[in-house]
Design a protein around this motif. Structure first.
Motif, mmCIF file in Angstrom:
data_model
loop_
_atom_site.group_PDB
_atom_site.id
_atom_site.type_symbol
_atom_site.label_atom_id
_atom_site.label_comp_id
_atom_site.label_asym_id
_atom_site.label_seq_id
_atom_site.Cartn_x
_atom_site.Cartn_y
_atom_site.Cartn_z
ATOM 1 N N UNK A 91 0.839 -1.191 0.000
ATOM 2 C CA UNK A 91 0.000 0.000 0.000
ATOM 3 C C UNK A 91 0.879 1.249 0.000
ATOM 4 N N UNK A 92 0.482 2.232 -0.779
ATOM 5 C CA UNK A 92 1.256 3.482 -0.885
ATOM 6 C C UNK A 92 1.116 4.284 0.413
ATOM 7 N N UNK A 93 2.251 4.725 0.939
ATOM 8 C CA UNK A 93 2.232 5.462 2.202
ATOM 9 C C UNK A 93 1.586 6.830 2.051
ATOM 10 N N UNK A 94 1.568 7.324 0.813
ATOM 11 C CA UNK A 94 1.014 8.663 0.611
ATOM 12 C C UNK A 94 -0.439 8.631 0.164
ATOM 13 N N UNK A 95 -0.702 7.992 -0.991
ATOM 14 C CA UNK A 95 -2.077 7.995 -1.530
ATOM 15 C C UNK A 95 -2.915 6.819 -1.079
ATOM 16 N N UNK A 96 -2.283 5.867 -0.436
ATOM 17 C CA UNK A 96 -2.946 4.692 0.112
ATOM 18 C C UNK A 96 -3.504 3.747 -0.955
ATOM 19 N N UNK A 97 -2.980 3.798 -2.162
ATOM 20 C CA UNK A 97 -3.388 2.834 -3.171
ATOM 21 C C UNK A 97 -2.733 1.487 -2.888
ATOM 22 N N UNK A 98 -3.394 0.413 -3.351
ATOM 23 C CA UNK A 98 -2.896 -0.954 -3.140
ATOM 24 C C UNK A 98 -2.432 -1.526 -4.467
ATOM 25 N N UNK A 99 -1.291 -2.212 -4.406
ATOM 26 C CA UNK A 99 -0.767 -2.854 -5.613
ATOM 27 C C UNK A 99 -1.298 -4.288 -5.682
#
Length: 343
Positions: A293-301
């Motif tokens: 998960x992106x620490x900034x935008x919180x998107x998940x890969x």
């Protein structure tokens, strides 16, 4: 004087006398060696003769039997005796069962055959042949008792039991069969087993299944759908055995039937539960493990390396649904000019 030579007429008389003597000897030998008790009597009850079998059976000498008369060997208290004597007088003969009596007073059942006839002097006489049937009566009693116990066991079984003829007609059913199919024994006995099937095609399929099973042995085990009196269909389990006579010829079958409706319902519920658990396990597995998960935008890969919105990813991998809004902290950051506290 010399002897007068016999003429042809006297020779014939001598031959007839000898023949009669031989016949009498053979008859007496047959009577004396008979296994049945034989009496020569008068219609009024006098006894003129009793053979050895009669002496052995009644445990008396011939003289004792002759002295005692008919009443010494018959149970005079037997209510059937007057009717037997009346029938012999009317019809000239009687055959049936009467109670007999030994010397010590022991009463036992016997089969009696008696016949009124006229001898060569025109005297009315009677013959009486007696056979002890105590063993036969005991066997009949034992068989009746065994049949009673078998009937009790037959009707105490929880499974339905059908005895069916080789022509597939119902011969006998137990109480459980009545309860299972909602028919009385009177309604089913003598009827074709087709009555218990959905239709004629279904009936023929059942017969074919039994025949195929018997090709490999003398018992058959299978499941089949049956029909109750009210038309309700239900699944059943059958255990079928062949009935054979002493010569090995098939005379019918015995079918033990179990209603497996509840078992099938439990199996369906179990299968549904297993399916639900498996589905839940799959859903759980979809969200398990390490999620990048992106620490900034919180998107998940995802597994393909694509970065996706967290709400989109979770919705795809679970039954969760999202509604969108803005929290107070984000409002301050995005819309600093708005006074959300009313100041």
């Amino acid at each position: 004087m010399g002897k007068t030579p016999p003429n042809k007429e006297s020779e014939q008389i001598l031959r007839e006398l000898k023949s009669a003597k031989d016949a009498l000897y053979q008859y007496r030998s047959m009577v004396d060696n008979s296994m049945d008790a034989i009496f020569l009597t008068a219609p009024d009850g006098k006894v003129f003769f009793a053979n050895q079998a009669a002496c052995d059976l009644f445990e008396m000498t011939a003289q004792e039997i002759i002295a005692g008369g008919r009443d010494s060997v018959l149970d005079t208290k037997d209510p059937r005796l007057p009717k037997a004597l009346e029938e012999r007088l009317r019809a000239g003969k009687f055959r049936g069962e009467l109670n007999l009596k030994k010397k010590d007073g022991t009463i036992f059942p016997g089969e009696v055959s008696s016949l009124i006839f006229i001898d060569s002097q025109g005297q009315q006489l009677t013959s009486m042949v007696v056979r002890d049937i105590s063993a036969q009566k005991k066997l009949e009693k034992d068989l009746a008792a065994s049949e009673m116990w078998m009937r009790c066991i037959f009707n105490s079984l929880e499974e339905a039991v059908f005895v069916v003829s080789a022509e597939r007609y119902l011969v006998n059913i137990n109480n459980a069969a009545e309860r299972m199919f909602r028919y009385s024994a009177e309604e089913l006995t003598g009827k074709s087993t087709e009555l218990l099937h959905v239709d004629s095609r279904h009936y023929e399929e059942f017969g074919k299944l039994i025949n195929e099973s018997f090709d490999s042995g003398e018992t058959a085990n299978f499941e089949f759908q049956m029909k109750r009196k009210n038309g309700e269909l239900f699944p059943s389990e059958h255990n079928v055995s062949l009935l054979k006579d002493k010569g090995g010829n098939i005379t019918g079958i015995v079918s033990v039937v179990r209603d497996i409706s509840k078992i099938k319902q439990i199996e369906q519920e179990r299968e549904k539960l297993i399916s639900d658990l498996q589905k839940s396990l799959i859903e759980i597995r979809k969200l398990s493990g390490l999620l990048p998960i992106c620490a900034n935008c919180k998107k998940i890969r995802d597994d393909k390396g694509c970065w996706r919105q967290i709400d989109e990813y979770i919705s795809e991998h679970s039954e969760a649904e999202f509604s969108h809004g803005i929290c107070p902290e984000c409002v301050k950051k995005i819309y600093p000019y708005l006074d959300i506290n009313g100041d």
